[in-house]
Write an enzyme that holds these catalytic residues in place. Structure first.
Site, PDB file in Angstrom:
ATOM      1  N   SER A   1     112.662 -20.476  33.354  1.00 35.67           N
ATOM      2  CA  SER A   1     111.991 -21.615  32.734  1.00 35.67           C
ATOM      3  C   SER A   1     112.209 -22.869  33.600  1.00 35.67           C
ATOM      4  O   SER A   1     111.900 -22.842  34.781  1.00 35.67           O
ATOM      5  CB  SER A   1     112.474 -21.800  31.296  1.00 35.67           C
ATOM      6  OG  SER A   1     111.597 -22.634  30.571  1.00 35.67           O
TER       7      SER A   1
ATOM      8  N   ASP B   1     104.732 -15.166  27.485  1.00 34.15           N
ATOM      9  CA  ASP B   1     105.585 -16.345  27.687  1.00 34.15           C
ATOM     10  C   ASP B   1     105.138 -17.547  26.859  1.00 34.15           C
ATOM     11  O   ASP B   1     105.947 -18.361  26.429  1.00 34.15           O
ATOM     12  CB  ASP B   1     105.530 -16.757  29.170  1.00 34.15           C
ATOM     13  CG  ASP B   1     106.876 -16.583  29.874  1.00 34.15           C
ATOM     14  OD1 ASP B   1     107.905 -16.764  29.220  1.00 34.15           O
ATOM     15  OD2 ASP B   1     106.870 -16.276  31.079  1.00 34.15           O
TER      16      ASP B   1
ATOM     17  N   HIS C   1     108.844 -16.054  25.636  1.00 33.64           N
ATOM     18  CA  HIS C   1     109.591 -16.880  26.577  1.00 33.64           C
ATOM     19  C   HIS C   1     111.097 -16.661  26.374  1.00 33.64           C
ATOM     20  O   HIS C   1     111.584 -16.658  25.252  1.00 33.64           O
ATOM     21  CB  HIS C   1     109.231 -18.350  26.344  1.00 33.64           C
ATOM     22  CG  HIS C   1     109.688 -19.258  27.434  1.00 33.64           C
ATOM     23  ND1 HIS C   1     109.347 -19.050  28.750  1.00 33.64           N
ATOM     24  CD2 HIS C   1     110.463 -20.377  27.417  1.00 33.64           C
ATOM     25  CE1 HIS C   1     109.883 -20.012  29.492  1.00 33.64           C
ATOM     26  NE2 HIS C   1     110.570 -20.821  28.710  1.00 33.64           N
TER      27      HIS C   1
END
Length: 553
Positions: A209, A334, A453
């Site tokens: 991320s 995601d 995610h």
């Protein structure tokens, strides 16, 4: 008698532990904790080694002044000052530039081992070097990767939130302090890791991320020349729409007004003197999104093009990564975490997501191109619907849109730029698709949910092995595959070659052959694929940019 001999042999082995003992670093001597992991397997764990001094507010980090005696590096230090999860309070400390090291000793004391340096994610707002903690089980414990892959693992702290990324957009407060912290840690590892049994010429940085984007930035900045050999970006690259704030002063002025500072030439001076907790608390972001105002646009505390750490737009800096081996990928859903906030109906079993919501979301993501942009986008995303799309089809489309826009397409663009600028550096692309473990259970998440995610983190860090009761055998398979690919790559620059066997031979990604592997528990050679979401990559990187711009910030 035989049993007594075995017991005696084990006792003898545990008494004569294989350990680095006291290690000499540039700041002084450190001693970690030595743990016995099994027959002829030990590990030295160092927690809380300072890699820089206490940072000055809105200043680059400086070298630590050192210490006398032996520093007992046995507990994690506080994370950098940051907002709590509810954003109504703060915790952490300004004294937070520390790192942790896991050194495996298999049969003999470690020497010349590859080094994997982890950069945590959290939107540049939150996070710490040890990660989330559940019953003293820290997410970013490097023990499983280090032990299974025979690599040294390092995790580091860096400034986040206002103190890490607030910027006036000029030299009075240029920003990127968190990126400078990461760079200081990488440089410290390069200078000191030999004393821990590591090879300073085999440093791989990896992150997820905002950490994945940070990894990307660290390969692109000219300040890391010669320090990084390899890099892995998971669900985040420097080209993501949230990774660079192109108008940082606007948000900084909003913060200044909240803490009673002027917005003129005295703004930076006043902000530097403001109580750090007040400043951190003032830099909250709005987490209530809608199709017309998606949350991704609220992530204002991010890196900036400062003319120093980032001398140019990231897309123009890939020549700096020409000799760095690079692996990057995204999770197949995601974007779901964001979609749930922007279009809540996506997680409802009772409410349908409407075609109008799809159109509004696409309008937001293509706004600079006006109606032509959103019409083209809708035609692209509805092309496989048929005349009567089901509710599930529409919901999955909304998740695909946010996944593409926020993570997947920028990652593909970064891979393409890396491959086309490559000197000796090799390029590898993946898609992670192990379904979310909460999908369809007693949760609001739909049964069709793929990898959301951050779903990849538990597998990379070997949680199915360290906490086996929480997982099925297939989860251990996935974790084993990822640790094998990741650590092989750290050793050789090729995810297929190293000490661990892999389920499928992963081909390199090139400018002409866009091959990738899909990683999940069912993986075999049929999971080697090419041209990931090509129609959508083509739309976002070629069709849309070439439409006339109607509206500009």
């Amino acid at each position: 008698m035989f049993g007594i001999l075995i017991a005696a042999a084990i006792l003898l082995e545990t008494v004569s532990a294989i350990s680095l003992g006291v290690v000499s670093t540039e700041g002084g001597q450190v001693e970690g904790k030595n743990v016995y992991l099994g027959y002829k397997r030990y590990m030295d764990i160092f927690k809380g080694i300072p890699f820089a001094g206490v940072p000055g507010r809105f200043e680059k980090p400086t070298r630590h002044q050192g210490w006398d005696g032996i520093l007992k590096a046995t507990s994690y230090k506080e994370r950098c000052l940051q907002l709590t999860i509810l954003m109504n309070d703060v915790y952490g400390s300004e004294d937070c530039l520390y790192l942790n090291i896991w050194v495996p000793h298999i049969k003999s004391v470690a020497s010349d081992l590859p080094v994997m340096v982890w950069i945590f994610g959290g939107g540049f707002l939150v996070g710490g070097s040890m990660g989330a903690n559940f019953l003293d089980n820290y997410l970013y414990s490097g023990q499983e990767i280090a032990d299974r892959g025979n690599v040294i693992v390092v995790t580091l702290g860096y400034r986040v939130g206002a103190l890490g990324f607030l910027s006036t957009g000029d030299s009075s407060m240029p920003g990127n302090y968190g990126l400078w912290d990461q760079q200081a840690a990488i440089a410290w590892v390069h200078r000191n890791i030999k004393s821990f049994g590591g090879d300073p010429n085999k440093i791989t940085i990896f992150g997820e991320s905002a950490g994945g984007a940070s990894v990307s930035f660290q390969t692109l900045t000219p300040h890391n020349k010669g320090l990084i050999r390899r890099a892995i970006s998971q669900s985040g690259v420097a080209l993501c729409p949230w990774a660079v704030n192109r108008n940082p002063r606007k948000f900084t002025e909003e913060i200044a007004l909240k803490v009673n500072c002027p917005t003129d030439h005295n703004m930076a001076k006043c902000l530097k003197m403001t109580d750090p907790k007040t400043l951190t608390l003032a830099a909250t972001i709005n987490l209530s999104g809608s199709p017309d105002a998606p949350i991704v646009y609220n992530l204002a505390l991010s890196p900036v093009i400062d003319g120093d750490f980032l001398p140019d737009d990231p897309s123009n800096l890939f020549h700096n990564a020409a000799d760095i081996d690079y692996m990057a990928g995204a999770n197949d859903m995601d974007g779901h975490i964001f979609t749930g906030l922007d279009v809540p109906s996506v997680n409802s079993g009772l409410l349908d997501t409407t075609v109008d919501e799809v159109k509004r979301l696409l309008r937001s993501f293509t706004k600079e191109k006006g109606t032509l942009g959103s019409d083209n986008a809708f035609a692209t995303y509805s092309s496989e619907w048929g005349s009567n799309p089901s509710g599930k089809d529409i919901k999955k489309t909304v998740v695909a849109i946010e996944t593409d826009y926020i993570f997947l397409i920028p990652t593909q663009a970064a891979l393409y730029l890396h491959a086309s600028n490559a000197g000796t550096g090799r390029t590898y692309s993946y898609l992670f698709s192990e379904p979310n473990r909460l999908g369809g259970l007693l949760t609001p998440f739909p049964s069709w949910l793929g990898a959301d995610h951050a779903d990849d983190l538990q597998y990379v860090f070997g949680k199915p092995f360290s906490t086996p009761l929480g997982y099925w055998p297939r989860h251990r398979d996935v974790s084993g595959y990822m640790i094998a690919y990741w650590t092989n790559f750290a050793k050789t620059g090729d995810p297929n070659t190293g000490d661990l066997s892999v389920p499928a031979s992963w081909p390199a990604f090139t400018s002409t052959g866009h091959k990738f592997v899909e990683i999940n528990g069912d993986m075999d050679s049929s999971y080697v694929k090419e041209k990931l979401r090509m129609r959508y990559v083509n739309f976002w990187t070629s069709v849309l940019p070439n439409l006339p711009t109607i509206y500009s910030d």
